[in-house]
Design an enzyme around this catalytic site. Sequence first.
Site, PDB file in Angstrom:
ATOM      1  N   ASP A  23       9.192  30.444  60.902  1.00 53.02           N
ATOM      2  CA  ASP A  23       8.036  29.606  60.329  1.00 53.02           C
ATOM      3  C   ASP A  23       8.426  29.327  58.875  1.00 53.02           C
ATOM      4  OD1 ASP A  23       5.840  29.018  59.315  1.00 53.02           O
ATOM      5  OD2 ASP A  23       4.885  30.923  59.211  1.00 53.02           O
ATOM      6  N   ASN A  41       6.343  27.512  56.824  1.00 57.62           N
ATOM      7  CA  ASN A  41       5.232  27.421  55.761  1.00 57.62           C
ATOM      8  C   ASN A  41       4.268  28.492  55.702  1.00 57.62           C
ATOM      9  OD1 ASN A  41       4.242  26.747  58.173  1.00 57.62           O
ATOM     10  ND2 ASN A  41       3.276  24.917  57.680  1.00 57.62           N
ATOM     11  N   ASP A  98       2.285  29.753  57.821  1.00 57.86           N
ATOM     12  CA  ASP A  98       1.105  29.887  58.487  1.00 57.86           C
ATOM     13  C   ASP A  98       1.192  30.732  59.919  1.00 57.86           C
ATOM     14  OD1 ASP A  98       2.700  28.304  60.337  1.00 57.86           O
ATOM     15  OD2 ASP A  98       1.382  26.604  60.542  1.00 57.86           O
ATOM     16  N   ASP A 115      11.374  19.162  76.298  1.00 56.99           N
ATOM     17  CA  ASP A 115      10.854  19.505  77.510  1.00 56.99           C
ATOM     18  C   ASP A 115       9.737  18.573  77.918  1.00 56.99           C
ATOM     19  OD1 ASP A 115       9.887  21.453  79.212  1.00 56.99           O
ATOM     20  OD2 ASP A 115      10.228  22.919  77.826  1.00 56.99           O
ATOM     21  N   ASP A 119       9.994  20.072  83.130  1.00 53.79           N
ATOM     22  CA  ASP A 119       8.994  21.181  83.571  1.00 53.79           C
ATOM     23  C   ASP A 119       8.410  20.975  85.038  1.00 53.79           C
ATOM     24  OD1 ASP A 119       7.294  23.399  82.358  1.00 53.79           O
ATOM     25  OD2 ASP A 119       5.718  22.189  83.103  1.00 53.79           O
ATOM     26  N   GLU A 150      13.377  22.098  86.538  1.00 51.58           N
ATOM     27  CA  GLU A 150      12.924  23.162  86.607  1.00 51.58           C
ATOM     28  C   GLU A 150      12.302  23.354  88.166  1.00 51.58           C
ATOM     29  OE1 GLU A 150       9.880  26.840  85.045  1.00 51.58           O
ATOM     30  OE2 GLU A 150       9.210  24.545  85.274  1.00 51.58           O
ATOM     31  N   HIS A 195      11.611  31.435  78.214  1.00 52.87           N
ATOM     32  CA  HIS A 195      10.387  31.790  77.568  1.00 52.87           C
ATOM     33  C   HIS A 195       9.236  32.145  78.441  1.00 52.87           C
ATOM     34  CE1 HIS A 195      10.004  27.832  79.407  1.00 52.87           C
ATOM     35  NE2 HIS A 195       8.975  27.636  79.095  1.00 52.87           N
ATOM     36  N   ASP A 196       9.729  32.374  79.948  1.00 53.46           N
ATOM     37  CA  ASP A 196       9.003  32.624  81.016  1.00 53.46           C
ATOM     38  C   ASP A 196       9.331  33.911  81.447  1.00 53.46           C
ATOM     39  OD1 ASP A 196       7.540  30.294  80.997  1.00 53.46           O
ATOM     40  OD2 ASP A 196       8.690  29.281  82.399  1.00 53.46           O
TER      41      ASP A 196
HETATM   42  C1  GLC Z   1       6.940  25.721  83.437  1.00 54.65           C
HETATM   43  C2  GLC Z   1       7.002  26.432  81.981  1.00 54.65           C
HETATM   44  C3  GLC Z   1       6.001  27.273  81.669  1.00 54.65           C
HETATM   45  C4  GLC Z   1       4.683  26.773  82.033  1.00 54.65           C
HETATM   46  C5  GLC Z   1       4.437  26.148  83.027  1.00 54.65           C
HETATM   47  C6  GLC Z   1       3.385  25.261  83.330  1.00 54.65           C
HETATM   48  O1  GLC Z   1       7.071  26.847  84.317  1.00 54.65           O
HETATM   49  O2  GLC Z   1       8.271  26.860  81.860  1.00 54.65           O
HETATM   50  O3  GLC Z   1       5.919  27.903  80.693  1.00 54.65           O
HETATM   51  O4  GLC Z   1       3.509  27.481  81.618  1.00 54.65           O
HETATM   52  O5  GLC Z   1       5.600  25.316  83.648  1.00 54.65           O
HETATM   53  O6  GLC Z   1       3.624  23.875  82.347  1.00 54.65           O
HETATM   54 CA    CA Z   2       4.505  26.962  60.392  1.00 56.06          CA
END
Ligand code: GLC
Ligand code: CA
Length: 569
Positions: free
Chosen positions: A23, A25, A27, A100, A207, A259, A332-333
């Site tokens: 980050d 700035n 926030d 993405d 995705d 994915e 991230h999942d």
């Molecule tokens: C994919 C993404 C996930 C998201 C889901 C719905 O699995 O990796 O983070 O919540 O799709 O878009």
């Molecule tokens: Ca920021």
Amino acid sequence: MKREAKWWKNCVVYQIYPRSFRDTNGDGIGDLAGIIEKLDYVKELGCGAIWICPFYASSDYDNGYDITDYQAIHPDFGTMEEAERLIEEAHRRGIRILIDMVLNHTSCEHPWFLESKKGRENPQGTPNPYRDYYIWREGKNGGAPNNWEAIFGGSAWTRCGEEGDHYLHIFSPMQPDLNWESPELREELFRMMRWWLDKGVDGFRLDAVCYISKDPEFTDSPDGNIRPCASFGPHFEAFARELNREVLSKYENIMTVAEMSESTPERAEIFANEDGSIFSMIFQFQHMDLDGGDSFKWTHRKIELPALKKLMAYWQTNLYGRAWNSLYWCNHDQPRIFSRFGDAEGPLREKSAKMSALCTHMMQGTPYVFQGEELGMTNYPFRDISEVRDLESLNAWEHFVGNGIHTEEEMLELISLRGRDNARTPMQWDDSPNAGFSDGKPWIPVNPNYPQINAKDQLTRENSVFRFYQKLIALRKEHAILTTGRYEPLDLEDPDTFAYLRITESEKLLVLCNYRAHEAGVKLTEELWSEIQEKTVQLLLTNEEDGSAPVLASTVTLRPYEAAVLKIA
Ligand code: GLC
Ligand code: CA
């Protein structure tokens, strides 16, 4: 960028979750300027491409995976000028940018959906052109059109108004599914993707793309599980080929990773095959599900090593020469890998992190490193539900705690083991307040272990996890066998170790990993053992502090969490 055919075959991709990266700035939310600031860090690690999670305008129910405008930047993240500068600055450093693309659904606040939900006809009595952009069905017996359950909980259908039709949402009600059967919708999406490619991005992570074609009959699922019913529908291959024809094939050397839960090697062979007619590679999920239990991810069991070894061998050998693998444990999942396997709380944390990294990176495919993985970042110890941000975990809490299936304590423990927020706590840059992520209040708590685990410290230490990842990434560039070699598993039934060979006509790599905090042995085949005695063996990399190689024998004894790769030629 240099023109290089199939550049992803010896490239390692770095994944950035922009909200949690850096980050600039104050926030409390990471931003594009923060990514630009850290490009040199990614370069130093040696990654040749970055996959950035969604930064488009979004209603943020699912942190960007609910898009309201595909061609605008979320003000939290910055501006379109900054996105352009990011592409330029990355390219200047020889780093490619993958964005993405969420093609299965939009936000319920996307203008298309706001129009679509107005009804089948305009007030003038003409057909509403946006109605067909989404999937609307009449209810059945006063309820939903079928029994499909949304991935984030509840029915996959939501009724619009008291009398209205129901719309389908595979994930949450805030993420209505797009109707790919509409040619106008497909053309809108293709046009938008070409627009991004014209801006210079080098490809896409697609995705949840396996869901764009569903069972056209919307038949009930035997157990409510939506995944098999709503994925790989009868038009999926045609849609994917059209996407390739209309978008991807028009640009040179771009990469796509799709994915796809519910994937099999047979499906990979169609969708990620070597002729480039559809996608470059896929993300399959089978190894991710090994520690899930009866209620999918909200139960926990230990991964049995023989099962994991067989599964990886299955993918490595079945895709060889036919399709391309992606190699990942973290994103991230997913919870942090070292909390899943390693000695995350113990004295061998770093050694175990290096071990599992080596085990993955020596396989065939494109490795993905998720921000902080290269530091050995661990899961977050959630102590209160107020620390949780992810809608999937919050919905699961409501379900399991609300219905008395788990106590609050049990559920917090499950979230600490399995929840997606484990991956989303801020990147740990240094030991200053908020781990150097932000001068403000981070949108999600920082892992309290940042004074021990942070980039600044690791960059100063020769033996850090970061330096080890750097070496692994460099090895892929130096040794063509890592890209081309055939995979052969060793000692599949052994419960403690993971060993395999990579093989070309002229050489072999022997990969040896001990997944335990105690000594354990790998039994070599007789043939391999005699070959080793006749040939020259060279240690390419080890995670032992003193740099010593394992002592070779017909059964090799590995030290706790030892990992080594040896070249036999
Ligand atoms: C994919 C993404 C996930 C998201 C889901 C719905 O699995 O990796 O983070 O919540 O799709 O878009
Ligand atoms: Ca920021």
